[in-house]
Design an enzyme around this catalytic site. Structure first.
Site, short mmCIF file in Angstrom:
data_model
loop_
_atom_site.label_atom_id
_atom_site.label_comp_id
_atom_site.label_asym_id
_atom_site.label_seq_id
_atom_site.Cartn_x
_atom_site.Cartn_y
_atom_site.Cartn_z
N THR A 197 -9.08 71.55 16.70
CA THR A 197 -9.50 72.45 15.75
C THR A 197 -10.24 72.94 14.64
O THR A 197 -10.18 73.68 14.30
CB THR A 197 -7.80 71.19 14.58
OG1 THR A 197 -8.60 69.98 13.94
CG2 THR A 197 -6.63 71.68 14.70
N PRO A 242 -11.97 74.79 8.86
CA PRO A 242 -11.21 74.49 10.48
C PRO A 242 -9.52 75.21 10.42
O PRO A 242 -8.23 74.39 8.78
CB PRO A 242 -10.87 73.45 10.90
CG PRO A 242 -11.52 72.85 9.37
CD PRO A 242 -12.03 74.00 8.44
N LEU A 243 -8.42 75.88 10.45
CA LEU A 243 -7.33 76.21 10.53
C LEU A 243 -6.83 75.30 11.17
O LEU A 243 -6.45 75.76 12.74
CB LEU A 243 -7.08 77.56 10.88
CG LEU A 243 -7.29 78.50 9.93
CD1 LEU A 243 -7.35 79.98 10.42
CD2 LEU A 243 -7.05 77.76 8.26
N HIS A 244 -6.48 73.90 10.93
CA HIS A 244 -5.33 72.80 12.06
C HIS A 244 -4.61 73.28 12.70
O HIS A 244 -3.86 73.34 14.12
CB HIS A 244 -6.19 71.75 10.81
CG HIS A 244 -6.81 71.17 10.93
ND1 HIS A 244 -8.20 70.81 11.49
CD2 HIS A 244 -7.67 71.80 9.75
CE1 HIS A 244 -9.28 70.38 10.87
NE2 HIS A 244 -8.73 69.99 9.29
N ASP A 245 -3.90 73.72 11.38
CA ASP A 245 -2.18 73.05 11.61
C ASP A 245 -1.41 74.78 12.03
O ASP A 245 -0.51 74.60 12.99
CB ASP A 245 -1.51 73.43 9.88
CG ASP A 245 -1.21 71.55 9.35
OD1 ASP A 245 -2.46 70.80 10.66
OD2 ASP A 245 -1.64 72.03 8.39
#
Ligand code: BDR
Ligand code: CA
Length: 314
Positions: A197, A242-245
């Site tokens: 991520t 950061p676009l984790h999900d």
């Protein structure tokens, strides 16, 4: 034509959770969203539940069923992340308070009843926050585990180690006991750790592309990532948020964007120093049986073109 994959999103929105929900709602031909279960995590449950509804309404989907789940971890006090997500959990855009209802049923019971009503290996669970609701459901009704097609979750880290403590990633750190139950459950697990991520970074160009969609969703996503990038820019010197999900949902749509290893992953639940660490046997140095596919790399350009194109459909 393939049948849309049945999923439940379990979430603690959170700007990146919000983008993940939007990506799922933008993809009805691929994803059949059975419901959204809220859990305490980034902020307290009343706010994560409210934020989930705000996002469904933003996407024009007030018909989505949203359930309130656990308001605290299984065996620890709740730790939240307002320092990352802001006071509301969804700081950035100004969005109206939601009008759609929360369902009366508890999220854990919704998960149990939904899985029981489906065939074996047919429902995918997508946890985007602490694993409390999922572990509680597995503990309360172990018979449902056979109904799970896959758990695809955001959590943990190996090479990136911790973002919450030097050893632990936030989602696992908040409820390590729940994580241990899920990782030991025997259901197929795919993990999007920080190793992946932290490669899904919203650079200025990528955020401009969201804004250029010219829609309410595009503008709101751009404003969310504008706010959310502050923390990672300061901490890691990264070029953006950061676009984790959303990695979880992108994996359902285009698994070939990700690569990883099927390995053993254990959760540290004893040591205060390394509490919540995902002890991932990346190099195969133990004989512990593999229990999860732990992702390590991402085609970031492919991820952002998928995301931007899909958000443009809302
Ligand atoms: C995870 O923690 C939360 O702050 C994010 O929403 C994401 O799920 C990243 O460590
Ligand atoms: Ca989250």
């Amino acid at each position: 034509m393939s049948v849309a994959r049945k999923i439940i999103i379990d979430t603690d929105p959170g700007q990146d959770d919000a983008v993940a929900i939007l990506l799922a709602l933008a993809s009805p031909q691929d994803i059949n969203l059975l419901g959204i279960t809220a859990v305490a995590g980034n902020v307290h449950l009343d706010l994560t539940s409210k934020n989930a509804r705000i996002i469904c309404e933003l996407a024009g989907r007030p018909d989505i069923a949203i359930f309130n789940g656990c308001d605290r971890p299984m065996g620890r006090d709740l730790v939240t992340a307002e320092h990352v997500h802001g006071k509301s959990g969804l700081d950035g855009p100004i969005l109206p308070d939601p009008e759609m209802p929360v369902q009366d049923q508890h999220a854990v019971d919704f998960i149990i009843d939904t899985l029981r009503a489906h065939d074996s290996n047919s429902v995918t669970l997508c946890p985007l926050g602490p694993l409390t609701n999922i572990a509680m459901a597995f503990e309360k009704a172990p018979d449902i585990m056979g109904k799970v097609q896959e758990v695809v979750l955001m959590g943990g880290a190996y090479f990136e180690v911790g973002n919450m403590t030097p050893a632990a990633e936030f989602n696992i750190y908040v409820d390590p006991q729940a994580a241990k139950i899920v990782f030991r459950s025997g259901v197929p697990i795919t993990v999007m750790p920080l190793d992946v991520t932290h490669k899904a970074l919203v650079t200025k160009e990528r955020n401009d592309a969201f804004r250029a969609l010219g829609t309410n969703v595009g503008t709101a996503v751009a404003q969310m990532t504008d706010f959310f990038e502050r923390f990672d820019k300061e901490k890691y010197g990264s070029p953006g948020a950061p676009l984790h999900d959303p990695c979880v949902i992108a994996y359902l749509l285009q698994p070939e964007l990700f690569s990883g290893r099927h390995i053993n992953v254990e959760i540290e639940t004893q040591s205060e120093l390394t509490m919540g660490m995902t002890v991932a046997d990346w190099w195969g140095v133990t004989d512990r049986a593999p229990n999860a596919t732990f992702m390590g790399d991402l085609d970031a350009d492919g991820f952002f073109s998928l995301l931007t194109e899909r958000l443009g459909r809302l």
